[in-house]
Design a protein around this motif. Structure first.
Motif, mmCIF file in Angstrom:
data_model
loop_
_atom_site.group_PDB
_atom_site.id
_atom_site.type_symbol
_atom_site.label_atom_id
_atom_site.label_comp_id
_atom_site.label_asym_id
_atom_site.label_seq_id
_atom_site.Cartn_x
_atom_site.Cartn_y
_atom_site.Cartn_z
ATOM 1 N N GLN A 1 -1.151 2.239 -5.502
ATOM 2 C CA GLN A 1 -2.586 2.229 -5.244
ATOM 3 C C GLN A 1 -3.096 0.793 -5.306
ATOM 4 O O GLN A 1 -2.720 0.031 -6.189
ATOM 5 C CB GLN A 1 -3.314 3.074 -6.290
ATOM 6 N N SER B 1 -7.141 -4.019 6.556
ATOM 7 C CA SER B 1 -7.751 -3.421 7.754
ATOM 8 C C SER B 1 -8.134 -4.491 8.782
ATOM 9 O O SER B 1 -7.983 -4.282 9.986
ATOM 10 C CB SER B 1 -8.979 -2.605 7.363
ATOM 11 N N THR C 1 -15.276 4.988 -1.363
ATOM 12 C CA THR C 1 -15.077 4.203 -2.588
ATOM 13 C C THR C 1 -16.382 3.798 -3.250
ATOM 14 O O THR C 1 -16.404 3.458 -4.443
ATOM 15 C CB THR C 1 -14.255 2.940 -2.291
ATOM 16 N N GLU D 1 -4.447 2.356 12.769
ATOM 17 C CA GLU D 1 -4.298 2.113 11.331
ATOM 18 C C GLU D 1 -5.550 1.458 10.749
ATOM 19 O O GLU D 1 -5.912 1.716 9.592
ATOM 20 C CB GLU D 1 -3.064 1.248 11.066
ATOM 21 N N LYS E 1 -11.866 4.422 7.145
ATOM 22 C CA LYS E 1 -12.286 5.750 6.686
ATOM 23 C C LYS E 1 -11.896 5.974 5.229
ATOM 24 O O LYS E 1 -12.614 6.652 4.482
ATOM 25 C CB LYS E 1 -11.673 6.836 7.584
ATOM 26 N N GLU E 2 -10.766 5.400 4.830
ATOM 27 C CA GLU E 2 -10.331 5.488 3.423
ATOM 28 C C GLU E 2 -11.321 4.766 2.506
ATOM 29 O O GLU E 2 -11.580 5.207 1.390
ATOM 30 C CB GLU E 2 -8.937 4.886 3.289
ATOM 31 N N THR F 1 -7.367 -3.298 0.573
ATOM 32 C CA THR F 1 -7.409 -2.397 1.733
ATOM 33 C C THR F 1 -8.282 -2.978 2.843
ATOM 34 O O THR F 1 -7.941 -2.905 4.027
ATOM 35 C CB THR F 1 -7.936 -1.014 1.324
ATOM 36 N N ALA G 1 -8.084 4.165 10.176
ATOM 37 C CA ALA G 1 -7.677 4.973 9.020
ATOM 38 C C ALA G 1 -8.019 4.264 7.715
ATOM 39 O O ALA G 1 -8.480 4.900 6.747
ATOM 40 C CB ALA G 1 -6.175 5.263 9.096
ATOM 41 N N ALA G 2 -7.815 2.938 7.672
ATOM 42 C CA ALA G 2 -8.132 2.170 6.463
ATOM 43 C C ALA G 2 -9.639 2.148 6.215
ATOM 44 O O ALA G 2 -10.101 2.284 5.068
ATOM 45 C CB ALA G 2 -7.594 0.753 6.595
ATOM 46 N N SER H 1 -17.031 -0.450 1.277
ATOM 47 C CA SER H 1 -17.374 0.788 2.001
ATOM 48 C C SER H 1 -18.480 0.525 3.015
ATOM 49 O O SER H 1 -18.502 1.132 4.092
ATOM 50 C CB SER H 1 -17.795 1.879 1.012
ATOM 51 N N ARG I 1 0.813 -1.214 0.000
ATOM 52 C CA ARG I 1 0.000 0.000 0.000
ATOM 53 C C ARG I 1 0.845 1.261 0.000
ATOM 54 O O ARG I 1 0.401 2.309 -0.480
ATOM 55 C CB ARG I 1 -0.947 -0.001 1.202
#
Length: 417
Positions: free
Chosen positions: A320, A330, A352, A341, A347-348, A326, A344-345, A357, A316
């Motif tokens: 991309q 997570s 999408t 972390e 929320k990323e 991802t 954060a993953a 998501s 990562r």
């Protein structure tokens, strides 16, 4: 006039069928090992570059060839197994094990058959590969005629020993059952003696199926070793070449069939060593994101979440990746206790618009409800997941229940103030 009896007609048809199926000598008698034409068999042996061996139950052609250590095959170099520290059984299985393999105990084998399976399928060419001090040796046994099958099976059976580990490509479901059936039919043996059987096809799929269009052996050769066979005969034509020999004694394409079988077995050795290196060096030989992700999933199933995190952290940071990667990353972060972390993953993933998501929103709702006790944020994430139309009905019900519970908790918190 006497009408033919139905029984007589049946007997006549059975005799006709027997005449068709039973091999006959030119004089009309049943063909035996003693009266077969030696010139026919010698021509076969010469055509495939082998030698003719006469055994008590018939005759067979044996072809031997050694690929020397250090020879280049595509962009791969045939290296002796001593160049690698160990061959781990876990490299080829789904589960973890500390057991290692001795190269001298490995027997690679592959069969060319008269059909794709079934009771009448005969293995007319059986190749066996093994490690020697000089290189990788392949010994092939070719069946001159159906009546020599017992002789071929007895010769092949001598290669299969109880202390040996068999290595094949789709051999667990195809090659081994056919050989076992023919051993039983010919009353040679009831089982293939071996210590265990490693099938490289499932091991290859675990690592490479996400990147490659298919996991055929020729595809793996091209993609992993840049090896492209020259003048190779397609597998689906192999049975017809053998039938042509039986019917017309045409040897024109038999050498190509033997060469095809040889490359199959040699490629198995290269593939086994490559897969083993991937696990010994923990992913270092892999250069494609899809392959690294596949390896991380193997580690994930084995509960080695720290390895999943290490592999996917590096991927990562370099490029991309897909939401699927991802998401899996997570979960490994969550299971290894790295909540910062993991959040954060998640929320990323929210932006999408993918199924990941939705799962990320649910995980964030759980995190806020149970770890930070932020019921307002948890309710926002739960409602976000519920609004997504791609949520399955079974999951939608669980999310709706979570929304209701969070609304009650939030109301209770507000009323207590």
């Amino acid at each position: 006039m006497k009408q033919p009896d139905a029984n007589d007609e049946l007997q006549r048809r059975l005799r006709s069928l027997g005449d068709h199926l039973t091999p006959r000598s030119p004089s009309g008698g049943i063909t035996t090992a003693a009266d077969k034409s030696p010139s026919r068999y010698h021509r076969l042996a010469v055509a495939v570059g082998g030698e003719l061996r006469t055994l008590p139950n018939g005759a067979i052609c044996v072809v031997g060839r050694t690929c020397r250590w250090g020879e280049r095959i595509g962009n791969a170099i045939l290296s002796a197994p001593t160049a690698q520290p160990e061959i781990r059984l876990a490299s080829f299985q789904g589960e973890e094990t500390a057991e290692t393999l001795l190269p001298a105990e490995l027997l690679f084998f592959d069969c060319e058959t008269t059909s794709l399976g079934g009771a009448g399928s005969v293995a007319f060419l059986v190749g066996c590969g093994f490690v020697t001090s000089a290189g990788f040796t392949v010994r092939q046994y070719l069946l001159p005629d159906y009546s020599d099958e017992a002789a071929l099976l007895e010769a092949v059976l001598a290669e299969f020993q109880p202390h040996r580990t068999l290595v094949s490509f789709n051999g667990v479901t195809f090659d081994a059952p056919i050989l076992r059936d023919r051993l039983i039919v010919n009353r040679v043996a009831r089982e293939l003696p071996c210590r265990r059987h490693i099938d490289l096809l499932p091991a290859s799929r675990r690592l490479f199926r996400r990147r490659l269009a298919d996991c055929r052996l020729t595809t793996l050769e091209q993609e992993l070793f840049s090896f492209f066979r020259e003048d190779d005969i397609p597998g689906y034509l192999v049975p017809s070449v053998y039938f042509d020999w039986l019917h017309t004694e045409n040897t024109a394409q038999l050498a190509a069939v033997v060469r095809h079988n040889y490359w199959d077995i040699l490629s198995m050795y290269l593939l086994l060593m490559h897969i083993n290196r991937v696990f010994v060096e923990e992913g270092a030989p892999l250069s494609h994101t899809e392959d690294v992700y596949s390896l991380s999933r193997v580690y994930g199933r084995r509960g080695r979440h720290e390895k999943v995190v290490a592999l996917l952290d590096e991927v990562r940071q370099a490029q991309q990746v897909t939401p699927e990667v991802t998401w899996f990353h997570s979960l490994a972060l969550k299971r290894s206790g790295d909540w910062t972390e993991a959040v954060a993953a998640w929320k990323e993933l929210l932006g999408t618009g993918t199924r990941e998501s939705v799962w990320a929103a649910i995980e964030l709702a759980k995190y806020c409800e149970h770890r930070t006790r932020s019921y307002h944020e948890a309710l926002q994430y739960a409602r976000l997941a519920l609004r997504n139309r791609s949520v399955p009905s079974s999951l939608r019900q669980a999310v709706a229940h979570r929304v209701s519970r969070l609304e009650r908790k939030l109301t209770a918190c507000l009323s207590s103030k």
